[in-house]
Design an enzyme around this catalytic site. Sequence first.
Site, PDB file in Angstrom:
ATOM      1  N   ASP A  91       0.787  -1.243   0.000  1.00  0.00           N
ATOM      2  CA  ASP A  91       0.000   0.000   0.000  1.00  0.00           C
ATOM      3  C   ASP A  91       0.812   1.283   0.000  1.00  0.00           C
ATOM      4  OD1 ASP A  91       0.867   0.205   2.710  1.00  0.00           O
ATOM      5  OD2 ASP A  91      -0.884  -0.910   3.397  1.00  0.00           O
TER       6      ASP A  91
ATOM      7  N   ALA B 260      -1.976  -1.780  16.545  1.00  0.00           N
ATOM      8  CA  ALA B 260      -0.699  -1.078  16.320  1.00  0.00           C
ATOM      9  C   ALA B 260      -0.841   0.433  16.458  1.00  0.00           C
ATOM     10  CB  ALA B 260      -0.163  -1.438  14.932  1.00  0.00           C
TER      11      ALA B 260
ATOM     12  N   CYS C 198       4.114  -1.677 -26.132  1.00  0.00           N
ATOM     13  CA  CYS C 198       4.550  -2.794 -26.993  1.00  0.00           C
ATOM     14  C   CYS C 198       3.373  -3.670 -27.412  1.00  0.00           C
ATOM     15  CB  CYS C 198       5.638  -3.615 -26.288  1.00  0.00           C
ATOM     16  SG  CYS C 198       5.015  -4.766 -25.046  1.00  0.00           S
TER      17      CYS C 198
ATOM     18  N   THR D 216       1.520  -8.741  11.675  1.00  0.00           N
ATOM     19  CA  THR D 216       1.609  -9.860  10.728  1.00  0.00           C
ATOM     20  C   THR D 216       1.356 -11.180  11.434  1.00  0.00           C
ATOM     21  OG1 THR D 216       2.996 -11.039   9.133  1.00  0.00           O
ATOM     22  CG2 THR D 216       4.161  -9.926  10.918  1.00  0.00           C
ATOM     23  N   SER D 217       0.629 -12.057  10.722  1.00  0.00           N
ATOM     24  CA  SER D 217       0.367 -13.390  11.280  1.00  0.00           C
ATOM     25  C   SER D 217       1.606 -14.269  11.133  1.00  0.00           C
ATOM     26  CB  SER D 217      -0.815 -14.032  10.553  1.00  0.00           C
ATOM     27  OG  SER D 217      -0.528 -14.143   9.171  1.00  0.00           O
TER      28      SER D 217
ATOM     29  N   CYS E 245       5.137  -4.591 -17.508  1.00  0.00           N
ATOM     30  CA  CYS E 245       4.666  -5.262 -18.720  1.00  0.00           C
ATOM     31  C   CYS E 245       4.874  -6.771 -18.585  1.00  0.00           C
ATOM     32  CB  CYS E 245       5.422  -4.727 -19.933  1.00  0.00           C
ATOM     33  SG  CYS E 245       4.849  -5.464 -21.474  1.00  0.00           S
TER      34      CYS E 245
ATOM     35  N   CYS F  59       7.692  -6.943 -22.045  1.00  0.00           N
ATOM     36  CA  CYS F  59       8.955  -6.210 -22.120  1.00  0.00           C
ATOM     37  C   CYS F  59       9.381  -5.726 -20.732  1.00  0.00           C
ATOM     38  CB  CYS F  59       8.850  -5.054 -23.128  1.00  0.00           C
ATOM     39  SG  CYS F  59       7.851  -3.659 -22.571  1.00  0.00           S
TER      40      CYS F  59
ATOM     41  N   HIS G 271       6.538  -7.641  -1.323  1.00  0.00           N
ATOM     42  CA  HIS G 271       5.468  -8.105  -2.194  1.00  0.00           C
ATOM     43  C   HIS G 271       5.073  -7.084  -3.251  1.00  0.00           C
ATOM     44  CE1 HIS G 271       4.256 -11.138   1.180  1.00  0.00           C
ATOM     45  NE2 HIS G 271       5.264 -11.566   0.461  1.00  0.00           N
TER      46      HIS G 271
HETATM   47  P1  NAD Z   1      -2.492 -11.465   7.575  1.00  0.00           P
HETATM   48  O1  NAD Z   1      -3.770 -11.002   6.963  1.00  0.00           O
HETATM   49  O2  NAD Z   1      -2.090 -12.872   7.475  1.00  0.00           O
HETATM   50  O3  NAD Z   1      -2.436 -11.128   9.133  1.00  0.00           O
HETATM   51  C1  NAD Z   1      -2.715  -9.869   9.630  1.00  0.00           C
HETATM   52  C2  NAD Z   1      -2.272  -9.818  11.088  1.00  0.00           C
HETATM   53  O4  NAD Z   1      -2.550  -8.511  11.564  1.00  0.00           O
HETATM   54  C3  NAD Z   1      -3.005 -10.783  12.033  1.00  0.00           C
HETATM   55  O5  NAD Z   1      -2.059 -11.452  12.853  1.00  0.00           O
HETATM   56  C4  NAD Z   1      -3.895  -9.865  12.881  1.00  0.00           C
HETATM   57  O6  NAD Z   1      -4.079 -10.343  14.209  1.00  0.00           O
HETATM   58  C5  NAD Z   1      -3.088  -8.595  12.861  1.00  0.00           C
HETATM   59  N1  NAD Z   1      -3.855  -7.367  13.074  1.00  0.00           N
HETATM   60  C6  NAD Z   1      -5.144  -7.105  12.732  1.00  0.00           C
HETATM   61  N2  NAD Z   1      -5.464  -5.847  13.091  1.00  0.00           N
HETATM   62  C7  NAD Z   1      -4.342  -5.304  13.646  1.00  0.00           C
HETATM   63  C8  NAD Z   1      -4.027  -4.031  14.187  1.00  0.00           C
HETATM   64  N3  NAD Z   1      -4.927  -3.045  14.240  1.00  0.00           N
HETATM   65  N4  NAD Z   1      -2.782  -3.824  14.677  1.00  0.00           N
HETATM   66  C9  NAD Z   1      -1.847  -4.807  14.642  1.00  0.00           C
HETATM   67  N5  NAD Z   1      -2.088  -6.026  14.124  1.00  0.00           N
HETATM   68  C10 NAD Z   1      -3.319  -6.266  13.634  1.00  0.00           C
HETATM   69  O7  NAD Z   1      -1.431 -10.474   6.976  1.00  0.00           O
HETATM   70  P2  NAD Z   1       0.084 -10.654   6.636  1.00  0.00           P
HETATM   71  O8  NAD Z   1       0.739 -11.494   7.685  1.00  0.00           O
HETATM   72  O9  NAD Z   1       0.627  -9.339   6.353  1.00  0.00           O
HETATM   73  O10 NAD Z   1       0.074 -11.492   5.279  1.00  0.00           O
HETATM   74  C11 NAD Z   1      -0.885 -11.337   4.298  1.00  0.00           C
HETATM   75  C12 NAD Z   1      -0.370 -10.995   2.914  1.00  0.00           C
HETATM   76  O11 NAD Z   1      -1.337 -10.143   2.370  1.00  0.00           O
HETATM   77  C13 NAD Z   1       0.889 -10.287   2.830  1.00  0.00           C
HETATM   78  O12 NAD Z   1       1.619 -11.011   1.952  1.00  0.00           O
HETATM   79  C14 NAD Z   1       0.591  -8.904   2.212  1.00  0.00           C
HETATM   80  O13 NAD Z   1       1.336  -8.764   1.025  1.00  0.00           O
HETATM   81  C15 NAD Z   1      -0.801  -8.969   1.774  1.00  0.00           C
HETATM   82  N6  NAD Z   1      -1.693  -7.836   2.149  1.00  0.00           N
HETATM   83  C16 NAD Z   1      -1.284  -6.553   2.096  1.00  0.00           C
HETATM   84  C17 NAD Z   1      -2.156  -5.529   2.472  1.00  0.00           C
HETATM   85  C18 NAD Z   1      -1.672  -4.107   2.438  1.00  0.00           C
HETATM   86  O14 NAD Z   1      -0.809  -3.779   1.630  1.00  0.00           O
HETATM   87  N7  NAD Z   1      -2.176  -3.247   3.313  1.00  0.00           N
HETATM   88  C19 NAD Z   1      -3.435  -5.813   2.879  1.00  0.00           C
HETATM   89  C20 NAD Z   1      -3.837  -7.153   2.890  1.00  0.00           C
HETATM   90  C21 NAD Z   1      -2.950  -8.153   2.534  1.00  0.00           C
END
Ligand code: NAD
Length: 254
Positions: A110, A237, A156, A194-195, A133, A136, A125
């Site tokens: 994002d 967070a 292209c 992150t999970s 593309c 190319c 990611h």
């Molecule tokens: P995930 O969806 O697997 O896990 C999200 C984690 O965030 C969970 O552990 C959850 O408990 C926690 N969470 C939820 N609300 C929260 C908050 N307010 N504060 C702190 N933690 C909170 O996400 P992931 O582990 O990032 O993996 C998913 C994949 O999805 C990644 O590869 C990513 O590229 C992609 N993704 C990106 C976005 C983005 O760019 N914002 C959004 C969705 C998914």
Amino acid sequence: MDDVERAADRIATRVAEGLPIVCFTGAGISQESGIPTFRGESGLWAERDPELVATAEALERDPEAVWRFHEELRAMCREADPNAAHMALAWMETAVAERAPAPVITQNIDGLHQAAGSSNVIELHGNAGRVRCTACEFVSEDLPERFDRLPPLCECGAILRPDVVWFGEQLPRQAMEDAQRWSRLAGVMLIVGTSATVQPAASLPVMAFRSGAVLIEVNPEATALSAVVDVSLRGPAGEVMPELVEELSSELAD
Ligand code: NAD
């Protein structure tokens, strides 16, 4: 000493040693900016099959459907603002800059860390606001708010695709090498939102742990890493990170 104080104390100690404070972030850090995580009840995948909208095979089969989904995601990212957690990480980078580097390794697409002012962001990611593309070498971030037709085409003649990592695809080599290097050097790894289940990104905290880093987790829920981290800060967070950096700033001033 409460958990926030303990975490701030660990970070300040490592900063004093000149060791990198590496932040590893996932979808959860952007949840309070209005971008849903992928998993869970209100997650993006709760209503959609990723096989149909986020794979290279899907792009070949039905490029318009893939692009319709991506345009929704791209608009959501473009319209979102960084929240207090993104801002806190950017502040921390500046606060420790003279003594230690504080890069951010993110799984997010994002761009909100950069929007908050973080200057050293490694995107594992890709970025939803960039295309490349399929034939190319063309890559661009200079995109219209909406494409006139989907899928958009390259000069292209080939189909453009979002410059993000889809299911089953390799991570960008340079980004992964940089992320692995910082994970091995880290004095602290701060794991936010992150999970830690998506591989190979999820291997980075394990690499940091094996190299002797202190692990600090910020997440409202327990994760696969909770059993091995030094400090778990349970909460959103956007609330926890400002408390942590405020405590850190008084530790650094002492
Ligand atoms: P995930 O969806 O697997 O896990 C999200 C984690 O965030 C969970 O552990 C959850 O408990 C926690 N969470 C939820 N609300 C929260 C908050 N307010 N504060 C702190 N933690 C909170 O996400 P992931 O582990 O990032 O993996 C998913 C994949 O999805 C990644 O590869 C990513 O590229 C992609 N993704 C990106 C976005 C983005 O760019 N914002 C959004 C969705 C998914």
